[in-house]
Design a protein around this motif. Structure first.
Motif: not given
Length: 238
Positions: A216-238
């Motif tokens: 768990f980390f506080p949301a100290i970065g741009n979350v929309e860009q972070m979410a797109k980064g997870f999606e772009k790099n095919a990080c697994a999500k339940i």
């Protein structure tokens, strides 16, 4: 006269915010910068080499069939001060005259701790960055050097995309307070540390959770860009 939490939705939100923020404090302290005014803790060779590897990937060139990273290949998530500002505002609300959250003790029990925590979040927002490379999601200092070894579970604060088993934002992507993810890169004997004991319990696994190390980390970065980064790099999500 204060309004009870039962009648005051803002009061319930305030309590939930405090609980979620405190849940992330251990993670923040685990990566608190250890190089201050020339004093540095050298925990192991892996941590000392991390910044050299990271810097090296941004300055090497194409050799033969090997393609190295250029500056554009390292995505640095811009900081977001929304959480720090919100925490400071919430702390101030406990002490403001005529505030529904104010009574004789809340300025001391909630207001001052939240103000201090908000300043701490602001400091971490200034000094830390989330990054995406071609293979890893990392938490580094603002100058892109290593944060050192994670004091809670050990190892660098850099995780392979292939090791992800889940990620999310709490309480939601549109109202982010915490960044959550679970990975299997950390040695298995550490997976039940802290909240991992519940997240990896037989009950959680039976409900569809995947075993791994919880972060768990506080949301100290741009979350929309972070979410797109997870999606772009095919990080697994339940």
């Amino acid at each position: 006269m204060s309004i009870s939490g039962r009648c005051n939705p803002f009061g319930r939100l305030a309590k939930a915010t405090v609980v979620l923020l405190l849940a992330s404090l251990t993670q923040l302290l685990a990566i608190f910068p250890t190089n201050v005014d020339g004093f540095q803790l050298n925990r192991n060779s892996h941590c000392n080499d991390f910044s050299r590897r990271l810097q090296g990937t941004r300055h090497t060139t194409v050799t033969g069939s090997s393609l190295s990273l250029s500056p554009a290949d390292l995505e640095v998530i811009p900081p977001s001060y929304q959480l720090a500002i919100g925490t400071l505002a919430l702390g101030a609300a406990f002490g403001l005259p005529n505030s529904p959250l104010k009574n004789k003790i809340t300025p001391y029990l909630a207001g001052i701790p939240l103000l201090l925590f908000g300043l701490f979040i602001a400091f971490q927002t200034t000094t830390l960055r989330f990054t995406f490379s071609d293979s890893n999601f990392s938490l580094v200092k603002s100058d892109l050097t290593t944060t050192g070894e994670n004091l809670v579970v050990g190892g660098e604060n850099s995780w392979s995309y292939k090791s992800f088993v889940n990620y999310d934002f709490f309480p939601s992507r549109s109202f982010p307070i915490l960044v959550y993810f679970k990975e299997t890169q950390t040695p298995e004997e550490m997976w039940n540390t802290g909240p991992g004991e519940q997240a990896n319990s037989p009950e959680a696994i039976a409900k569809g959770a995947k075993p791994g190390q919880v972060h768990f980390f506080p949301a100290i970065g741009n979350v929309e860009q972070m979410a797109k980064g997870f999606e772009k790099n095919a990080c697994a999500k339940i």
